[in-house]
Write a protein that holds these residues in place. Sequence first.
Motif, PDB file in Angstrom:
ATOM      1  N   SER A 110     -27.081  12.820  23.038  1.00  0.00           N
ATOM      2  CA  SER A 110     -26.365  13.136  21.806  1.00  0.00           C
ATOM      3  C   SER A 110     -24.885  12.826  21.980  1.00  0.00           C
ATOM      4  O   SER A 110     -24.255  13.280  22.938  1.00  0.00           O
ATOM      5  N   ILE A 111     -24.346  12.043  21.039  1.00  0.00           N
ATOM      6  CA  ILE A 111     -22.908  11.760  21.002  1.00  0.00           C
ATOM      7  C   ILE A 111     -22.374  12.303  19.685  1.00  0.00           C
ATOM      8  O   ILE A 111     -22.600  11.722  18.626  1.00  0.00           O
ATOM      9  N   LYS A 376     -14.066   4.853  24.977  1.00  0.00           N
ATOM     10  CA  LYS A 376     -14.393   4.301  23.661  1.00  0.00           C
ATOM     11  C   LYS A 376     -13.135   3.774  22.973  1.00  0.00           C
ATOM     12  O   LYS A 376     -13.136   2.668  22.399  1.00  0.00           O
ATOM     13  N   ASN A 377     -12.049   4.526  23.028  1.00  0.00           N
ATOM     14  CA  ASN A 377     -10.794   4.098  22.390  1.00  0.00           C
ATOM     15  C   ASN A 377     -10.207   2.878  23.096  1.00  0.00           C
ATOM     16  O   ASN A 377      -9.633   1.991  22.452  1.00  0.00           O
ATOM     17  N   ALA A 378     -10.325   2.828  24.411  1.00  0.00           N
ATOM     18  CA  ALA A 378      -9.807   1.675  25.152  1.00  0.00           C
ATOM     19  C   ALA A 378     -10.566   0.406  24.776  1.00  0.00           C
ATOM     20  O   ALA A 378      -9.965  -0.674  24.624  1.00  0.00           O
ATOM     21  N   ILE A 379     -11.871   0.523  24.622  1.00  0.00           N
ATOM     22  CA  ILE A 379     -12.670  -0.638  24.208  1.00  0.00           C
ATOM     23  C   ILE A 379     -12.272  -1.076  22.804  1.00  0.00           C
ATOM     24  O   ILE A 379     -12.151  -2.275  22.522  1.00  0.00           O
ATOM     25  N   GLU A 380     -12.033  -0.103  21.930  1.00  0.00           N
ATOM     26  CA  GLU A 380     -11.622  -0.417  20.560  1.00  0.00           C
ATOM     27  C   GLU A 380     -10.309  -1.198  20.559  1.00  0.00           C
ATOM     28  O   GLU A 380     -10.172  -2.199  19.844  1.00  0.00           O
ATOM     29  N   ARG A 381      -9.339  -0.758  21.358  1.00  0.00           N
ATOM     30  CA  ARG A 381      -8.056  -1.465  21.412  1.00  0.00           C
ATOM     31  C   ARG A 381      -8.231  -2.875  21.974  1.00  0.00           C
ATOM     32  O   ARG A 381      -7.563  -3.819  21.541  1.00  0.00           O
ATOM     33  N   GLY A 397     -20.132  -0.721  22.889  1.00  0.00           N
ATOM     34  CA  GLY A 397     -19.730  -0.280  24.223  1.00  0.00           C
ATOM     35  C   GLY A 397     -19.853   1.214  24.447  1.00  0.00           C
ATOM     36  O   GLY A 397     -20.327   1.666  25.492  1.00  0.00           O
ATOM     37  N   GLY A 398     -19.439   2.017  23.470  1.00  0.00           N
ATOM     38  CA  GLY A 398     -19.529   3.467  23.620  1.00  0.00           C
ATOM     39  C   GLY A 398     -20.968   3.931  23.751  1.00  0.00           C
ATOM     40  O   GLY A 398     -21.285   4.791  24.587  1.00  0.00           O
ATOM     41  N   SER A 399     -21.854   3.380  22.937  1.00  0.00           N
ATOM     42  CA  SER A 399     -23.275   3.731  23.030  1.00  0.00           C
ATOM     43  C   SER A 399     -23.846   3.341  24.389  1.00  0.00           C
ATOM     44  O   SER A 399     -24.611   4.107  24.996  1.00  0.00           O
ATOM     45  N   GLU A 422     -18.723  12.486  36.111  1.00  0.00           N
ATOM     46  CA  GLU A 422     -18.936  11.483  37.165  1.00  0.00           C
ATOM     47  C   GLU A 422     -19.923  10.410  36.704  1.00  0.00           C
ATOM     48  O   GLU A 422     -19.734   9.218  36.973  1.00  0.00           O
ATOM     49  N   ALA A 423     -20.949  10.799  35.966  1.00  0.00           N
ATOM     50  CA  ALA A 423     -21.916   9.829  35.449  1.00  0.00           C
ATOM     51  C   ALA A 423     -21.280   8.946  34.370  1.00  0.00           C
ATOM     52  O   ALA A 423     -21.549   7.740  34.300  1.00  0.00           O
ATOM     53  N   ILE A 424     -20.440   9.537  33.524  1.00  0.00           N
ATOM     54  CA  ILE A 424     -19.739   8.753  32.506  1.00  0.00           C
ATOM     55  C   ILE A 424     -18.807   7.746  33.167  1.00  0.00           C
ATOM     56  O   ILE A 424     -18.705   6.584  32.728  1.00  0.00           O
ATOM     57  N   GLU A 425     -18.137   8.141  34.228  1.00  0.00           N
ATOM     58  CA  GLU A 425     -17.232   7.219  34.920  1.00  0.00           C
ATOM     59  C   GLU A 425     -17.983   6.030  35.502  1.00  0.00           C
ATOM     60  O   GLU A 425     -17.538   4.881  35.395  1.00  0.00           O
TER      61      GLU A 425
END
Length: 527
Positions: A110-111, A376-381, A397-399, A422-425
């Motif tokens: 869930s996001i 997510k914001n870094a990918i958007e930029r 990318g965020g998904s 840690e998993a997100i990183e």
Amino acid sequence: MHQSINSSTGRAGNALPPDLLNLPSEPLTISEMLNSAPLVERQGDSFLSSPEPLRRPLLPSLEYPLDALGSLLGDAAKRIHAVVQAPAGLCGQSVLAAASLAVQAHADVSISGSIEPLSLWHVTIGASGERKSAADNWALRAHVAVEREQTEAWRHTLAAHEIDMSAHKAATRSAERKKDAAAIRNALHDLGVPPDAPLQPLLLLSEPTMEGLHKAYQHGMPSIGLFNDDAGDFLGGHAMNKDNRTKSAASFSKLWDSGRFDRVRAGDGAAKYYGRRLAMHLMVQPVVAESVLSDDVLTGQGFLARCLMAWPETTIGTREYVDVDLNDDLDLARYWRCMRDLLEAAPPLRQGTRNELEPRVLSIDPGAMAYWIDVKNAIERAMLGDYAGIHAWASKGGSQVARIAAVLTLVDNPDAGVIRREAIERAAALVMYHLDEAARIVGTSSVPTKIKHAEMLRAWCWGTGREYLFSSDALRNGPSAIRTPAALTAAAGCLEAAGWVEFIPGGAQLDGKHRAKVWRIRPKCDE
């Protein structure tokens, strides 16, 4: 082909008359033409300037972050890479795709309330000889074993089912011989519905049609993997041919997004199916990738944009044989046990159904969510910069980060309910690799037709030993794709503009005839 040069005044059958070309009455030989009217300044008999590439060269491949896969998956990929010596990125793709297939039936993520399946799609580009099959064989060993065992058990169950069906049919016929409708109705009611056929345990498919995949989901398991180590057959087959590509791409995209599909047929009516999952790993050769990445449907419909792409550096020519039996490798044994445990665990199903998944939902803890938002914001930029040419990939990318993080979490702990930072990183490191690879590959591999034709023409000249190119020869004997005046002119123009051929003004004498359109070919050693 040997091309003789003489002083004959004969003209080729389709050449223009000398007066229209402003040719002298006695055509010059090639040596006279080159010495008297050179197109570019010469040094002896060599081209003065260096040629330009016909296409933007592919930048060096990036290093696949194997450590980001974690101990279990990363160590397995490293062992396959060390012994099989397929590229590290190929091994990492194989292992992560296999892990996605093993976990996708058990949970979603869930996001901010939006539910994402854990299905991952991978496309790996590699030339013939990169040991794609060997890498996939080791990564999918447990999957193949489970599928074979379940198929054997299914055959026994199917035999028992056929006996039950025969008994039911006999009882039905007996009930229908009753004297009145009420008695028939009561007898059939007591008999009940026919027994369900056992679900076919299809786990791994290589080149299904869309209809075949739908049938597999109807009558088989709800979690399937599409794995193909030479996916040219699939991408060029029935599901992805010109007539079906748009429909198939849209259907595949729905499976990735939400695990549902529609089936509308004149014979068996219309139905919607939910709770299905599809993991994917397609390995393609560069020539196939070039065609696929040039396809507006596969990119415009979002099929390719949902894929984690990689074109790792080749290892061909650097591989020393390693005398190691991976069957006894401890890291792979640990990995295979994990895959088998996940595949054999009963998936959660929607109540009252036999094969509609209802996976539990993993949440992302607050610290991990804050980091995910930053990524997510870094990918958007970056979509205004480095990722300007791959908006479709970057928008997913965020998904992809959330999905990969969930896969990594469940591999480490199948009972986990929360995804940690840690998993997100680690997932972010993997997704950034894939986005950088997409930015590197997309556009470079998508080549205009005239450039492809120019490369074909140049290769044909070199391969046949031609030192000079003239139109009638190329139209008669050259590659089939350039055997029209327009295609040949465009291809030769590209070669000329890049300095790979030099036009001979006024033509020249070749093979006993005057040729109106002649180019001198730069030797292959100048490549």
